[in-house]
Write a protein that holds these residues in place. Structure first.
Motif, PDB file in Angstrom:
ATOM      1  N   TYR A  10       0.817  -1.206   0.000  1.00 25.79           N
ATOM      2  CA  TYR A  10       0.000   0.000   0.000  1.00 25.79           C
ATOM      3  C   TYR A  10       0.855   1.262   0.000  1.00 25.79           C
ATOM      4  CZ  TYR A  10      -4.068  -3.017   0.590  1.00 25.79           C
ATOM      5  OH  TYR A  10      -5.027  -3.961   0.402  1.00 25.79           O
ATOM      6  N   CYS A  11       0.868   2.038   1.058  1.00 25.23           N
ATOM      7  CA  CYS A  11       1.460   3.374   0.998  1.00 25.23           C
ATOM      8  C   CYS A  11       2.981   3.332   1.030  1.00 25.23           C
ATOM      9  CB  CYS A  11       0.930   4.233   2.140  1.00 25.23           C
ATOM     10  SG  CYS A  11       1.600   3.792   3.764  1.00 25.23           S
ATOM     11  N   GLY A  12       3.595   4.511   0.973  1.00 22.84           N
ATOM     12  CA  GLY A  12       5.036   4.634   0.908  1.00 22.84           C
ATOM     13  C   GLY A  12       5.762   4.381   2.216  1.00 22.84           C
ATOM     14  N   VAL A  13       5.049   4.057   3.301  1.00 23.89           N
ATOM     15  CA  VAL A  13       5.738   3.728   4.552  1.00 23.89           C
ATOM     16  C   VAL A  13       6.609   2.497   4.355  1.00 23.89           C
ATOM     17  CG1 VAL A  13       5.456   3.063   6.972  1.00 23.89           C
ATOM     18  CG2 VAL A  13       3.966   4.804   5.979  1.00 23.89           C
ATOM     19  N   GLY A  14       6.113   1.517   3.576  1.00 26.86           N
ATOM     20  CA  GLY A  14       6.905   0.325   3.274  1.00 26.86           C
ATOM     21  C   GLY A  14       7.031  -0.624   4.435  1.00 26.86           C
ATOM     22  N   CYS A  15       5.910  -0.938   5.076  1.00 29.02           N
ATOM     23  CA  CYS A  15       5.924  -1.782   6.270  1.00 29.02           C
ATOM     24  C   CYS A  15       6.331  -3.214   5.953  1.00 29.02           C
ATOM     25  CB  CYS A  15       4.544  -1.801   6.923  1.00 29.02           C
ATOM     26  SG  CYS A  15       4.030  -0.216   7.588  1.00 29.02           S
ATOM     27  N   GLY A  16       7.091  -3.808   6.851  1.00 32.14           N
ATOM     28  CA  GLY A  16       7.409  -5.222   6.760  1.00 32.14           C
ATOM     29  C   GLY A  16       6.242  -6.063   7.222  1.00 32.14           C
ATOM     30  N   SER A 165      -0.743  16.892   4.855  1.00 33.71           N
ATOM     31  CA  SER A 165      -0.636  15.451   5.104  1.00 33.71           C
ATOM     32  C   SER A 165      -1.603  15.049   6.201  1.00 33.71           C
ATOM     33  CB  SER A 165       0.795  15.097   5.529  1.00 33.71           C
ATOM     34  OG  SER A 165       0.834  13.791   6.076  1.00 33.71           O
ATOM     35  N   ASN A 166      -2.564  14.212   5.856  1.00 35.30           N
ATOM     36  CA  ASN A 166      -3.424  13.594   6.864  1.00 35.30           C
ATOM     37  C   ASN A 166      -2.772  12.273   7.252  1.00 35.30           C
ATOM     38  OD1 ASN A 166      -5.433  12.723   8.547  1.00 35.30           O
ATOM     39  ND2 ASN A 166      -6.990  12.490   6.956  1.00 35.30           N
ATOM     40  N   LEU A 167      -1.719  12.377   8.024  1.00 31.04           N
ATOM     41  CA  LEU A 167      -0.877  11.226   8.355  1.00 31.04           C
ATOM     42  C   LEU A 167      -1.684  10.108   9.012  1.00 31.04           C
ATOM     43  CD1 LEU A 167       2.288  10.852   8.089  1.00 31.04           C
ATOM     44  CD2 LEU A 167       2.361  11.217  10.559  1.00 31.04           C
ATOM     45  N   HIS A 171      -0.894   7.561   6.131  1.00 33.99           N
ATOM     46  CA  HIS A 171       0.328   6.847   6.531  1.00 33.99           C
ATOM     47  C   HIS A 171       0.158   6.458   8.011  1.00 33.99           C
ATOM     48  CE1 HIS A 171       1.572   9.473   3.155  1.00 33.99           C
ATOM     49  NE2 HIS A 171       2.322   8.453   2.814  1.00 33.99           N
ATOM     50  N   PRO A 172      -0.817   5.598   8.313  1.00 37.74           N
ATOM     51  CA  PRO A 172      -1.200   5.367   9.713  1.00 37.74           C
ATOM     52  C   PRO A 172      -0.085   4.847  10.602  1.00 37.74           C
ATOM     53  CG  PRO A 172      -2.828   4.437   8.195  1.00 37.74           C
ATOM     54  CD  PRO A 172      -1.650   4.832   7.373  1.00 37.74           C
ATOM     55  N   VAL A 173       0.801   4.023  10.067  1.00 33.91           N
ATOM     56  CA  VAL A 173       1.865   3.475  10.909  1.00 33.91           C
ATOM     57  C   VAL A 173       2.849   4.571  11.313  1.00 33.91           C
ATOM     58  CG1 VAL A 173       3.845   1.908  10.901  1.00 33.91           C
ATOM     59  CG2 VAL A 173       1.616   1.119  10.077  1.00 33.91           C
ATOM     60  N   LEU A 174       3.165   5.490  10.387  1.00 34.46           N
ATOM     61  CA  LEU A 174       4.011   6.626  10.757  1.00 34.46           C
ATOM     62  C   LEU A 174       3.323   7.498  11.793  1.00 34.46           C
ATOM     63  CD1 LEU A 174       5.848   8.138   7.655  1.00 34.46           C
ATOM     64  CD2 LEU A 174       6.752   6.712   9.493  1.00 34.46           C
ATOM     65  N   TYR A 175       2.007   7.658  11.631  1.00 39.94           N
ATOM     66  CA  TYR A 175       1.252   8.447  12.599  1.00 39.94           C
ATOM     67  C   TYR A 175       1.347   7.820  13.988  1.00 39.94           C
ATOM     68  CZ  TYR A 175      -2.768  10.430  15.034  1.00 39.94           C
ATOM     69  OH  TYR A 175      -3.579  11.034  15.962  1.00 39.94           O
ATOM     70  N   GLN A 176       1.172   6.511  14.073  1.00 41.18           N
ATOM     71  CA  GLN A 176       1.263   5.846  15.367  1.00 41.18           C
ATOM     72  C   GLN A 176       2.675   5.941  15.933  1.00 41.18           C
ATOM     73  OE1 GLN A 176      -1.221   4.833  17.154  1.00 41.18           O
ATOM     74  NE2 GLN A 176      -2.680   5.320  15.510  1.00 41.18           N
ATOM     75  N   ARG A 177       3.659   5.927  15.051  1.00 43.93           N
ATOM     76  CA  ARG A 177       5.046   6.075  15.502  1.00 43.93           C
ATOM     77  C   ARG A 177       5.280   7.475  16.075  1.00 43.93           C
ATOM     78  NH1 ARG A 177      10.114   3.640  12.017  1.00 43.93           N
ATOM     79  NH2 ARG A 177      11.798   4.338  13.416  1.00 43.93           N
ATOM     80  N   LEU A 178       4.736   8.488  15.401  1.00 38.18           N
ATOM     81  CA  LEU A 178       4.851   9.858  15.898  1.00 38.18           C
ATOM     82  C   LEU A 178       4.058  10.026  17.186  1.00 38.18           C
ATOM     83  CD1 LEU A 178       5.715  12.808  15.595  1.00 38.18           C
ATOM     84  CD2 LEU A 178       3.790  13.141  14.028  1.00 38.18           C
ATOM     85  N   ARG A 179       2.891   9.442  17.234  1.00 39.29           N
ATOM     86  CA  ARG A 179       2.058   9.532  18.441  1.00 39.29           C
ATOM     87  C   ARG A 179       2.776   8.901  19.643  1.00 39.29           C
ATOM     88  NH1 ARG A 179      -2.187   6.557  20.804  1.00 39.29           N
ATOM     89  NH2 ARG A 179      -3.865   7.876  21.616  1.00 39.29           N
TER      90      ARG A 179
END
Length: 929
Positions: A10-16, A165-167, A171-179
């Motif tokens: 999916y998005c550009g976060v590139g999750c494993g 950016s509606n992170l 980009h929900p995983v980055l958002y959770q990381r920032l949170r």
């Protein structure tokens, strides 16, 4: 059962991702705790990956001129028709349009074939629609398309600024990381700059709800403020940059007082000054920017205005600092690496770089060809289709994307495709609406089948590993391209037998003549020479990867040297300008477009997972309450937007998150899921003059109610969504008749059936009188649906009808005439269709409950908030009123918010709303006493 490490598509976060599979099917996925992009986290889309797979609905055989053929025939047809077109009309008559959904290896061979051997520069990608302005901005400032930082910088920053950016949703995983970083470090501040109040604002310490298109003015004003307050790093500017004086002079052409900037951006002056002070006073600042910046006719300038502020303050090349463009697609950056944009060659080289064209030609050994490589850049996405319309391009190969939905003026794009003499489409899904324009259809492999690499937003290369064999005769894109290349006479240059061989060549090209002071940033020569086992075992790694950095590179420009001829970064003189698409009396509302939380692109993948359809089941128009009242609309009413080149029909969502005079629509719905809900038809073809990126965030539209006489919900068994039998017989090619008869329709997949929301008729027509309407609907059902109406009930006074159809004892369909607000929870009905699919007869007690749509005493959970655990809004509100007034308490009771965390902002909003309502009730009660 096996477990394999791979990468989310999916998005550009590139999750494993860790996928569990047995060689025949993927049974589940979980986050890879060892992958540095996500450390085990997955969003709801990633968590549902296994639910999107399966052979149902897949393309499995090639087609030529509408007839299924074998691969030999299809490949011969592609090669011969491309060759004939080139011979008759020249090499510039050929073009390809690619996608960030392709793997790097697919991209590499496509670019090599079209530019290197067919000699046409006209190869572009849908990344042009999302990231091209960020690319152009980086190249102007740093001399290379190079993101300087990484995701860890979000956790090391003192200030994180989110622009466009509606992170939380995109980009929900980055958002959770920032949170999580913010919870660990209370001193970390977050600023959100966005015209809409989005779920991302849940963690914001400061929100600036600026006027759309005023971002550049905000950041040129910030630069002037920093200079006026003595907050620029003069030593860094002197040693490592050039152009500061010109950039500052351009900014100073406008009034640079806080009050003037605030007026131009329509934000509160005190909030703006607070933002300026925070940005200027902190060294470790990360600015995350995405489509809200890029999708503008001045997106490149806005990106450079942001970069200027970082350079002026020396805020990059450090942990927790830098201008960070976050990509939208899983391999948008990988496509840029191999030359997937029309203005690029390969390995981050382009036509303007001295010696680059000759270097690539020598590496590919194309010197004997005429010409060896195109002399200059090709047409960018929108211009490419303009050239087709003019008859200059006569053959187009589209891979893994649908320009008939995503490009501006989408209706015109479809007319262009229909008139193009040769359209070749590589596609996974049989219901992709682009296929109707294809002369040749090539069935491609998809996620869980493809094998190769992708590069995420932080320059990290990860392996996407094949888990299953492609269904039927579907083949990998790299294989299809190489087979065509061999038939065109280029067998020696395209003799690849495995993607590892393509990756090795890509890595070698990146290091070819790439040393010394003028070394190119993109260099993965340290990964050249991997055998198949080494390639299969490749761990995630950030480029550059070479002799100097064999373990990869976390941050760029740490020594203050950039990829420009003199090693200095460039500050760019930016003169802000507004959107090209002007508002008018006929179209007075500013249109914004974007993604929703649980969907991806045109839903060909996410639309297969029923739980991902629950959060936003239908296309919608989000509008401010005052604008809704002014236009005679209320929440959940059907409405229509008219734009530059088409209309959009959807259900209204009234929201205080919108600014007055602005509307928002999602980008996902296409002709497979709804009628007239393609947002591309609302947009004009305006684009950034430097990057060629379309202005998708700044349309101009009018809004009006959609006048209908009835609304209905039809639920049918799965086969009925494509093949319908009626008195005239069966025709597999004919679309269901209710699409044609309805002013509005939306298809919503459920677990074991399909829900159709329908609306039509004239206000006050016969359907308003229920006795006549009941006879009309029952007659319609008999004519269009299998089985017979066996149960029905009507409410003559309220204008309502419910009915169900059976084939013997098997439930075939369920119908409700009335507004969708009156629907019961549909899980119970879905379970009845599951029983019917298993050949089970409906027990008499449940048959009696069928028209009600639920068992006695069962309550409606309301709209789904938590997609992971299917927790509805009404259930959550009940729990809050019972005392569970925190996210943690709701999670303990209902499990909502405990998996991917994407719903946490919405949970907080519900808690705040209910707390306010409770306070109001207490006030009223005390006043009554």
């Amino acid at each position: 059962m096996h477990k394999t490490s791979t990468t989310c598509p999916y998005c550009g976060v590139g999750c494993g991702v860790i996928a569990s599979h047995d060689g025949e099917r993927v049974t589940g996925v979980e986050g890879d705790r060892d992958h540095p992009a996500n450390h085990g986290r997955l969003c709801v889309k990633g968590s549902a990956l296994a639910e999107t797979l399966g052979r149902r609905g897949r393309l499995t055989r090639p087609r030529v001129d509408g007839v299924e053929v074998g691969w030999e025939t299809a490949l011969d047809a592609v090669a011969s028709r491309l060759q004939a077109t080139r011979a008759a009309h020249g090499r510039h008559s050929l073009a390809a349009y690619l996608s960030g959904q392709l793997l790097t290896e697919d991209y590499y061979v496509a670019n090599k074939l079209f530019k290197g051997f067919l000699g046409t520069p006209h190869l572009d990608t849908n990344s042009r629609l999302c990231m091209a302005s960020a690319v152009a901005g980086y190249k102007r400032a740093f001399g290379a398309d190079a993101v300087p930082g990484n995701y860890a910088d979000l956790e090391e920053a003192e200030l994180v600024v989110l622009v466009g950016s509606n992170l939380a949703w995109n980009h929900p995983v980055l958002y959770q990381r920032l949170r999580g970083a913010k919870q660990r470090n209370p001193l970390l501040r977050v600023v959100v700059i966005d015209p809409r109040v989005t779920d991302t604002c849940e963690i914001a310490d400061l929100y600036l709800g600026l006027r759309p298109g005023s971002d550049a003015r905000l950041f040129t004003g910030l630069l002037a403020w920093m200079a006026a307050k003595g907050r620029c790093d003069s030593l860094y500017l002197e040693r490592h940059t050039q152009g500061f004086e010109a950039a500052l002079a351009a900014a100073a052409e406008d009034d640079c007082t806080i009050e003037a900037i605030a007026a131009d951006c329509d934000v509160d002056p005190e909030r703006l000054e607070t933002f300026c002070y925070w940005f200027a006073s902190q060294l470790h600042v990360v600015t995350l920017y995405s489509q809200g910046v890029n999708q503008s006719s001045s997106g490149t300038d806005t990106g450079n205005a942001i970069i200027n502020c970082h350079l002026a303050g020396g805020k990059l090349g450090l942990p927790g600092a830098g201008p960070f463009s976050i990509t939208g697609q899983p391999n948008a950056m990988g496509g840029r690496e191999v030359g997937g944009l029309a203005n690029q060659l390969a390995a981050h080289m382009d036509y303007d770089s001295p010696g680059a064209r000759d270097r690539v030609a020598r590496f590919w050994a194309t010197a004997s060809l005429d010409p060896a490589l195109p002399e200059g850049p090709g047409h960018k996405a929108v211009e490419l289709f303009d050239a087709i319309e003019r008859g200059e391009i006569r053959a187009l190969w589209i891979m893994a994307t649908n320009p008939g939905v995503s490009l501006p003026d989408a209706n015109r794009i479809r007319r262009i495709l229909e008139a193009c003499p040769l359209v070749i489409v590589s596609e996974c899904m049989a219901d992709a609406d682009l296929l109707q324009y294809a002369d040749i259809v090539l069935p491609a492999s998809g996620w869980s089948e493809k094998d190769g690499t992708v590069t995420n937003s932080e320059r990290r290369i990860s392996r996407q590993r094949g888990l299953l064999a492609p269904p039927g005769e579907a083949r990998h894109d790299w294989w299809i391209i190489t087979q065509v290349a061999r038939r065109l006479g280029f067998a020696e240059a395209f003799g690849y037998c495995h993607p590892s061989e393509i990756f090795d060549e890509h890595a070698r090209l990146s290091g070819f003549e790439n040393a010394g002071e003028g070394a190119r940033c993109f260099d993965i020569s340290g990964l050249a020479g991997l055998d198949r086992a080494g390639y299969d075992a490749l761990a995630p790694i950030q480029w550059p990867v070479n002799e100097r950095a064999p373990e990869g590179t976390a941050r760029l420009f740490t020594a203050g040297r950039f990829a420009t001829p003199d090693g200095r970064a460039r500050l760019v003189a930016v003169r802000p300008r507004g959107p090209r698409q002007a508002l008018s009396e006929a179209r007075p509302l500013r249109l914004n477009t974007g993604r929703v939380r649980d969907q991806w692109h045109t839903m060909t993948r996410t639309g297969r997972a029923p739980r991902l359809m629950n959060h936003r089941a239908e296309p919608f128009i989000e509008v401010h309450p005052d604008d809704a009242r002014e236009h005679g609309l209320h929440d959940q009413q059907l409405a229509r937007l008219e734009g530059a080149n088409g209309e959009y029909r959807a259900r209204v969502r009234v929201s205080h998150a919108m600014r007055r005079g602005e509307v928002f629509v999602p980008m996902h719905w296409n002709d497979s899921f709804s009628g007239r809900a393609r947002m591309g038809g609302l947009l004009a073809g305006h684009r950034d003059p430097l990057s060629g990126q379309p202005e998708s965030k700044h349309g101009a539209v009018s809004l009006a109610p959609l006048a209908v006489g009835w609304e209905a919900t039809l639920i049918v068994a799965d086969p009925l969504d494509s093949d319908v039998e009626n008195e005239a017989g069966s025709d597999a090619e004919r679309e269901p008749s209710w699409r044609d008869e309805s002013a509005y329709w939306a298809r919503i997949p459920l677990g074991h059936c399909q829900r159709w929301q329908l609306a039509g008729g004239e206000p006050g027509s016969a359907c308003g009188g229920v006795e006549k309407a009941a006879r009309d609907w029952l007659a319609w059902a008999r004519a269009n649906l299998p089985g017979e109406p066996a149960l029905w009930a009507e409410d003559a006074a309220g204008g309502r009808l419910r009915a169900a159809g059976f084939d013997g004892d098997r439930l075939c369909w369920w119908l409700m005439v009335g507004p969708p607000a009156e629907l019961p929870a549909l899980d119970w009905l879905d379970a009845r269709f599951a029983e019917a699919a298993n050949g089970e007869a409906l027990p008499s007690e449940r048959r009696r409950r069928l028209l009600a749509g639920c068992d006695a005493g069962e309550s409606d959970a309301g709209p789904i908030v938590c997609s992971c655990h299917r927790v509805g809004q009404k259930t959550i509100v009940t729990a809050i009123r019972a005392g569970d007034a925190s996210v943690e308490a709701l999670g303990a009771r209902l499990a909502c918010g405990t998996q991917c965390g994407s719903c946490i902002p919405e949970l907080k909003s519900l808690i705040e709303e209910e707390t306010a309502h409770a306070a109001d009730r207490e006030t009223l009660a005390s006043e009554a006493l």
